[in-house]
Design an enzyme around this catalytic site. Sequence first.
Site, PDB file in Angstrom:
ATOM      1  N   HIS A 127      43.866  37.700  34.233  1.00 34.77           N
ATOM      2  CA  HIS A 127      44.354  39.015  33.875  1.00 34.77           C
ATOM      3  C   HIS A 127      44.118  39.338  32.413  1.00 34.77           C
ATOM      4  O   HIS A 127      43.643  40.421  32.071  1.00 34.77           O
ATOM      5  CB  HIS A 127      45.819  39.242  34.226  1.00 34.77           C
ATOM      6  CG  HIS A 127      46.121  40.683  34.138  1.00 34.77           C
ATOM      7  ND1 HIS A 127      45.763  41.571  35.136  1.00 34.77           N
ATOM      8  CD2 HIS A 127      46.585  41.438  33.130  1.00 34.77           C
ATOM      9  CE1 HIS A 127      46.058  42.797  34.738  1.00 34.77           C
ATOM     10  NE2 HIS A 127      46.560  42.745  33.529  1.00 34.77           N
ATOM     11  N   TYR A 185      42.139  42.627  29.556  1.00 26.68           N
ATOM     12  CA  TYR A 185      42.608  43.284  28.341  1.00 26.68           C
ATOM     13  C   TYR A 185      41.719  42.951  27.165  1.00 26.68           C
ATOM     14  O   TYR A 185      41.523  43.780  26.273  1.00 26.68           O
ATOM     15  CB  TYR A 185      44.075  42.962  28.077  1.00 26.68           C
ATOM     16  CG  TYR A 185      44.936  43.663  29.080  1.00 26.68           C
ATOM     17  CD1 TYR A 185      45.449  42.998  30.184  1.00 26.68           C
ATOM     18  CD2 TYR A 185      45.165  45.024  28.968  1.00 26.68           C
ATOM     19  CE1 TYR A 185      46.180  43.670  31.146  1.00 26.68           C
ATOM     20  CE2 TYR A 185      45.896  45.710  29.921  1.00 26.68           C
ATOM     21  CZ  TYR A 185      46.400  45.029  31.000  1.00 26.68           C
ATOM     22  OH  TYR A 185      47.113  45.706  31.956  1.00 26.68           O
ATOM     23  N   HIS A 202      39.479  49.329  42.452  1.00 28.39           N
ATOM     24  CA  HIS A 202      40.350  49.361  41.281  1.00 28.39           C
ATOM     25  C   HIS A 202      39.646  48.825  40.043  1.00 28.39           C
ATOM     26  O   HIS A 202      39.614  49.488  38.999  1.00 28.39           O
ATOM     27  CB  HIS A 202      41.616  48.550  41.561  1.00 28.39           C
ATOM     28  CG  HIS A 202      42.458  48.308  40.355  1.00 28.39           C
ATOM     29  ND1 HIS A 202      43.226  49.281  39.775  1.00 28.39           N
ATOM     30  CD2 HIS A 202      42.640  47.197  39.596  1.00 28.39           C
ATOM     31  CE1 HIS A 202      43.845  48.782  38.717  1.00 28.39           C
ATOM     32  NE2 HIS A 202      43.507  47.517  38.589  1.00 28.39           N
ATOM     33  N   PHE A 203      39.054  47.624  40.156  1.00 32.97           N
ATOM     34  CA  PHE A 203      38.518  47.095  38.904  1.00 32.97           C
ATOM     35  C   PHE A 203      37.194  47.730  38.509  1.00 32.97           C
ATOM     36  O   PHE A 203      36.877  47.801  37.318  1.00 32.97           O
ATOM     37  CB  PHE A 203      38.472  45.559  38.866  1.00 32.97           C
ATOM     38  CG  PHE A 203      37.532  44.872  39.816  1.00 32.97           C
ATOM     39  CD1 PHE A 203      38.018  44.181  40.905  1.00 32.97           C
ATOM     40  CD2 PHE A 203      36.159  44.864  39.583  1.00 32.97           C
ATOM     41  CE1 PHE A 203      37.167  43.517  41.773  1.00 32.97           C
ATOM     42  CE2 PHE A 203      35.297  44.195  40.435  1.00 32.97           C
ATOM     43  CZ  PHE A 203      35.799  43.518  41.540  1.00 32.97           C
ATOM     44  N   HIS A 204      36.437  48.261  39.490  1.00 30.02           N
ATOM     45  CA  HIS A 204      35.239  48.995  39.081  1.00 30.02           C
ATOM     46  C   HIS A 204      35.637  50.280  38.376  1.00 30.02           C
ATOM     47  O   HIS A 204      35.027  50.674  37.393  1.00 30.02           O
ATOM     48  CB  HIS A 204      34.353  49.311  40.295  1.00 30.02           C
ATOM     49  CG  HIS A 204      33.462  48.183  40.683  1.00 30.02           C
ATOM     50  ND1 HIS A 204      33.851  47.164  41.509  1.00 30.02           N
ATOM     51  CD2 HIS A 204      32.178  47.888  40.315  1.00 30.02           C
ATOM     52  CE1 HIS A 204      32.854  46.303  41.648  1.00 30.02           C
ATOM     53  NE2 HIS A 204      31.824  46.712  40.940  1.00 30.02           N
ATOM     54  N   ARG A 235      36.672  42.297  51.374  1.00 30.74           N
ATOM     55  CA  ARG A 235      35.653  42.262  50.332  1.00 30.74           C
ATOM     56  C   ARG A 235      34.821  40.979  50.321  1.00 30.74           C
ATOM     57  O   ARG A 235      35.111  40.029  51.029  1.00 30.74           O
ATOM     58  CB  ARG A 235      36.317  42.476  48.963  1.00 30.74           C
ATOM     59  CG  ARG A 235      37.327  41.425  48.593  1.00 30.74           C
ATOM     60  CD  ARG A 235      38.007  41.750  47.283  1.00 30.74           C
ATOM     61  NE  ARG A 235      37.182  41.507  46.127  1.00 30.74           N
ATOM     62  CZ  ARG A 235      37.561  40.833  45.063  1.00 30.74           C
ATOM     63  NH1 ARG A 235      38.763  40.318  45.021  1.00 30.74           N
ATOM     64  NH2 ARG A 235      36.768  40.683  44.039  1.00 30.74           N
ATOM     65  N   ARG A 236      33.805  41.010  49.482  1.00 38.92           N
ATOM     66  CA  ARG A 236      32.888  39.895  49.287  1.00 38.92           C
ATOM     67  C   ARG A 236      32.152  39.589  50.587  1.00 38.92           C
ATOM     68  O   ARG A 236      32.088  38.451  51.035  1.00 38.92           O
ATOM     69  CB  ARG A 236      33.630  38.668  48.745  1.00 38.92           C
ATOM     70  CG  ARG A 236      34.172  38.938  47.348  1.00 38.92           C
ATOM     71  CD  ARG A 236      34.888  37.787  46.725  1.00 38.92           C
ATOM     72  NE  ARG A 236      34.754  37.877  45.270  1.00 38.92           N
ATOM     73  CZ  ARG A 236      35.393  37.132  44.395  1.00 38.92           C
ATOM     74  NH1 ARG A 236      36.237  36.220  44.814  1.00 38.92           N
ATOM     75  NH2 ARG A 236      35.206  37.288  43.116  1.00 38.92           N
TER      76      ARG A 236
END
Lengths: 185, 538, 278
Positions: B215, B219, B366-368, B429-430
Amino acid sequence: MSDTPHEVHESRILRTELLWAFGVGIFVAASLSMIVFTALTLNVNPPSNVERIDPKTLHLSGEFAEQNLGTTVFGDGTVIVRAIATQFMFVPQCFAVPANRRVTLRFASPDVIHGLLITGTNVNTMVVPGFVAQVHTEFTRTGDLLMPCHEFCGQGHSEMWATVQVLPVDLFKPGPDGRVSCAKR
Amino acid sequence: MRNAERLCLAHFWVAFGAFLFACVLGAWQMWVRSPLGAKIGTPGDYFMSVTAHGVSMAYVLTTFFIMGFGYFVAVTALNRPLPGWIWAWGAFWMGILGVVLALISIGSGHASVLFTFYPPLTANVWFYIGLVLVVAASWVWCALMLVAMHAWKVDNPGRPVPLAMFATVANAVMWLWTTVGVAAELLFQVIPASLGLVQTIDVGMSRTLFSWTLHAIVYFWLIPAYIAFYTLAPRAAGGRLYSDTMGRLTFILFLIYSLPVGMHHLLMDPEHGNGTKFIQVLLTAFVAAPTLLTIFTITASMEIAGRLRGGRGVFGWIATLPWKRPMVLAIGLAFVMLGFGGFGGIINMAYGMNAMVHNTSWVTAHFHLIFGGSVVIMYFAIAYEIWPRLTGRDHASLAPLRLQLWLWFTGMMVMTLPWHWLGLQGQWRRVSNFNYADPIIAAWGPWVVVSFVGGIILLTSAILFVWNLVTLHRSEVSAIAKPLYALAVHPPRRVPAALNGFGLWNVLVLVLMLLAYGFPIAQFVIEPSPAAIVHRVR
Amino acid sequence: MTEQRPQQSDPHVLDQPWRIWSTIAVMGIVLVGILLGVIVIPVVQGRSAGIDAFTAICRALGILPGSPAVPQFTDRTPPTPVSQVVWTPDVLQILARADVAKGKAKVQEVCIACHGENGVSVATEYPHLAGQSGAAIYKQLHDYRTGSRVNPQMTDIAKALDEAVTADVAAYYAGQPQRNLNPVTLAVSPPAIVQLVELGDPRRNIPPCASCHRAGAGGPIEAPVLAEQRDEYLIQQLKLYASGQRRNDVYGRMRLIASRLTDEEIKGLAAYYRAGFR
């Protein structure tokens, strides 16, 4: 209320920031309160079950030996499903569960990390070799659901899934040994 | 100054080269897993590509960009030469060696373990050594940032460190804490397994150690974008930073709350109890705070700019902002994506809702969106803003820059919004190929194609980005020197040591990590998980 | 003598409230988290399920298995007798440190008669062993020894070998070079077979053969190498799996897959691997 910034005193800036920060605090507290509230009233928890089991002897263990996999109804009415997540299939590839009754699903992996979800339900867990993954749930709708492996487990990951048959109460009939198998379609 | 410019440009070109390469792979991957490319590509090809894509985007683009930008800030914000530039170049070449080793092992098919490389799946050792070298290079960078700030403070006693540098060093300090998890996992578990020194591995421990990094690393990626929000955007818009203090607080909040929250990536894992997960979920709610505070402060800063340009009324200042400037446009687009992505993050944090989306396309979306979208668009904006300074040449026209930013935003929305929806449907996913003959999966097909179109738009934008930078090198327009960093409405004259250094915060991070991760890790030392057999991907 | 009072802008004076309040705030947040997560929530949840507070808290910490909100199922199934290989660290180390020279000696004494000196077998009913996975050979010999796999000739031979020798023999064959692979001589394979190998068949829930049987795929360590194996042997084994007569595959994966393949596919796959595709 002046429009130009030079007349805005430092203390006024501080006040607006603190006001906003207070709002942020409310937001954070509200999000957390919702989580705590559902934890206390609905027993909403992440699937946690720190139960160690040796992946190397899984196929020899009492509980996860080949002949014990699938759905079993015990004398006191508990419905337990046991399945193995392995490269590259779930064993069994189909299991039956009753609708509207608490079911405990227990998974283990003899090899690498897998994961699974059951579409349309809140069943979602990682299956980590070394631990028994356990999910308690109640299936509310009858029908056939898809249970894919959702964590990369190797080259065959894309073809790894199982079917979950949610049977209505009248069709969920355990045999004399308490076992229930998938209905042949 | 010449050496510093070459140093920064070298880092940026490696970062953006890896980025373009990864975009091509990403578009290919999207094609293969859509109904249009159903019979193309084997799982072997696909997972090799995903590994290369992930490593390039998550480790190469980010680390090299952040290092380059950090050197730039250290020189320009502090107005002094970089201390130890030989070390900086040494670190650069060590990082290059690491990237080459990692990419060669991936390309040879010996490292298809994805960028998260969860054991027991184990790759060729050179893959891990490559990653270790990149991390080691970044540690040298961290040391140089700390040395640079310290030297400046010695020469400027009592004065507040310029915000851009303070934030950069906050990021460096946070990165040092962040990498402890993955370094421990690699050095004590994964590399010995890869070398064949051990045949089994404690997966509970490795997954927990990786979550420590997983995580906080996002950041690490995000803070440079926020540095641009606070220190570049207000100047670019023609305004002032609303509050310098809030800026410092934001970066401090990121430092303390990014780290003890990694377990929210393990909410669906069996190996930790509900209670230990809850503690980290609570702390996760607090890491939302700096972003929410930033939205206010930066919006206020933009309002100052808008009103200085004649904006009247409650929202009139929005229209008068200089949207033609890439940095200003990027902020607007980044904020929109941040809104969507941040909302998704709150969903992920609530474990009841997380159970609906974990390891589905929602997570990919979300992370893209939040990293590929809000953060990377700011990387573009930063590059456009500082390239003239680095090359001595200016953009002939800003139109291609704005076009590229709009394409990136559009592509990202078109790609990720359908993915969110598909995730809610249960698409996992994946996966290299889906069985579109199955009725449930067939219904997803059209949405997969829509997001593939988004991916094509992104690839176009990526090519245009690199093209914009290349043409700048050959531009005939000379760069005019102008101020880069924003001034605060009330520039601080003195700040407490707490807002000028990291002694206090390091102590708090240590205590937080002990309380949040102490028992979860110690439980595997006290009673190791039953070990799993190493599966070598050779 | 005037007293030196700390100035308002003195860093130490500015600092103290920051140190105090930030520590209070951060520690307060974490302690609230611990209180709620480890004590309040589990105890309250436990009450609704009839679980005592101490157990609920232990479960919340992960010291005891189970959820604080649901009674934990205790397994009472009797353990089954050991009948198959266990890949313990000891076994894996034995395999990793096997003595190839001793293996060669044993091979020349016993195995060569059927499996050939270079691991190229003398007749169609005996499989080639050259370049075979060491773990695969070890497992089959072990299973012959314990009776998990039955073959009139191999059972007695395997019973005469102890664990160390088994590992040595396995390591010897594993070290034999892969047989000649001249791409020019590889036959063209029908697309349906290639697809089965590379992509599996989702409709029958069959994973790709290559995901386990390709060297370096990272699949089960006991998965044998199939390239350049005798096709008659492959067909025979797939049929034995399909009928359930051979049952030493862990969790029945090969039995399940083989029972879903058609006769034509079995022949096609055997031909594919015999031709040397990997």
